[in-house]
Design an enzyme around this catalytic site. Structure first.
Site, PDB file in Angstrom:
ATOM      1  N   ASP A  13       0.862  -1.182   0.000  1.00 37.26           N
ATOM      2  CA  ASP A  13       0.000   0.000   0.000  1.00 37.26           C
ATOM      3  C   ASP A  13       0.894   1.226   0.000  1.00 37.26           C
ATOM      4  O   ASP A  13       1.978   1.222   0.577  1.00 37.26           O
ATOM      5  CB  ASP A  13      -0.986  -0.003   1.177  1.00 37.26           C
ATOM      6  CG  ASP A  13      -0.307   0.001   2.531  1.00 37.26           C
ATOM      7  OD1 ASP A  13      -0.097   1.092   3.090  1.00 37.26           O
ATOM      8  OD2 ASP A  13       0.010  -1.095   3.032  1.00 37.26           O
ATOM      9  N   GLU A 106      -8.037   3.632  12.435  1.00 36.85           N
ATOM     10  CA  GLU A 106      -6.985   3.041  13.256  1.00 36.85           C
ATOM     11  C   GLU A 106      -6.670   3.801  14.533  1.00 36.85           C
ATOM     12  O   GLU A 106      -5.815   3.382  15.310  1.00 36.85           O
ATOM     13  CB  GLU A 106      -5.699   2.895  12.439  1.00 36.85           C
ATOM     14  CG  GLU A 106      -5.193   4.204  11.839  1.00 36.85           C
ATOM     15  CD  GLU A 106      -3.992   4.006  10.934  1.00 36.85           C
ATOM     16  OE1 GLU A 106      -2.872   4.076  11.465  1.00 36.85           O
ATOM     17  OE2 GLU A 106      -4.175   3.771   9.722  1.00 36.85           O
TER      18      GLU A 106
END
Length: 315
Positions: A13, A106
């Protein structure tokens, strides 16, 4: 949760922090898929988003995107989903890509309760699916994953745990991961510096099959809202034949519409529009209808594709 497997396909990513990427080298190094940062919050768009998507697709990667989530209210979550969905339109929409969009949730800067975390997450996920037509994935960390209630297991999990020996822990919502981000210090040809490394829970073929319904083919452009000719379009003149007055009027109206569309935000030619653009440019090389040396807007490419499918550029 399960361990990594030697048969699992590998990916990365990326965001602007990876700088300029040589996607051909990345693909040649054995990377099958990539998740590319698109947006954050209600207004931020990663400056390398479109370039990265275009390059990764051209190299043959399976491509997905992600949004860094910051909302602390349901209304804020819906606004973030709208920003993400709108940004995805710059690359043809979520259905133009092979992997689903991702909610990257997150941390908890608003000090929300677990109930509130689930409420805002569901607001974002539901709104994003409504806007894009694709069910999202949840990305989160090994510790933060414990905040999600069991009902969230209907969403695939992409979990971060940086370890060569310890697997991600079982969570209230998940006992298995779909993607595992196992390090943030990977090295891949084509990228300078470190990059996040990920693994899918199966082979490349299984990855394609799992999300085939998310993006079975490039998006089908819709008919333009205000077509230049409300009746059947005039067939362009055959090679060498002069235009009639009616044909010339239709051609001039088309050119005017093209000029307006081309003046909007510019992007490179998307894969799904290339055949239409090539046909339009080849129709009359001495007097081309347009130039895309600096790119053009998404609406422009959609319009040209609709005209192409209606036979306007056939000789």
């Amino acid at each position: 949760m399960q361990t990594r497997s030697s048969g699992n396909t590998q990916g990365i990513d990326v965001s602007r922090y990876q700088g300029n990427i040589d996607w051909a080298k990345v693909k040649a190094s054995g990377m099958t898929f990539v998740f590319i940062k698109a947006t954050e919050g209600q207004t931020y768009t990663d400056p390398n988003f479109q370039t990265n998507v275009t390059g990764a697709l051209a190299a043959g990667m399976l491509v997905g995107t992600y949004h860094f989530f910051r909302a602390t209210t349901s209304d804020g979550a819906k606004a973030e989903a709208a920003h993400y969905a709108t940004t995805l339109q710059k690359v043809g929409g979520a259905k133009a890509l092979q992997l689903p969009p991702v909610m990257d949730y997150e941390n908890n800067p608003g000090n929300l309760s677990k109930a509130q975390i689930n409420t805002v997450a569901k607001a974002f996920l539901t709104e994003l699916q409504r806007l894009t037509g694709v069910k999202p994935i949840i990305y989160t960390g090994n510790s933060f994953a414990g905040n999600f209630e069991p009902s969230m297991n209907s969403y695939d999990l992409w979990i971060a745990r940086y370890s060569n020996s310890r697997v991600p822990e079982d969570q209230p919502a998940w006992k298995r991961w779909t993607f595992w981000q196992y390090t943030d210090s990977g090295k891949v040809n084509g990228i300078s510096g470190n990059v996040d490394m990920n693994e899918f829970q199966g082979s490349a073929a299984e990855l394609k099959a799992r999300y085939a319904t998310a993006a079975p083919k490039p998006p089908e452009p819709s008919e333009p809202t205000n077509p230049t000719n409300p009746t059947n379009p005039t067939e362009p003149p055959k090679g060498g034949e002069p235009m009639t007055a009616e044909e010339k009027a239709a051609f001039d109206a088309l050119k005017s519409q093209v000029d307006k569309l081309q003046a909007r935000q510019q992007m490179e030619v998307p894969v799904w529009a290339k055949a239409a653009v090539d046909a339009a440019l080849a129709y009359d090389t001495k007097n081309p209808l347009f130039s895309i040396d600096s790119g053009a807007s998404y609406d422009f490419y959609r319009f040209i594709t609709v005209m192409y499918r209606r036979g306007l550029f056939k000789k």
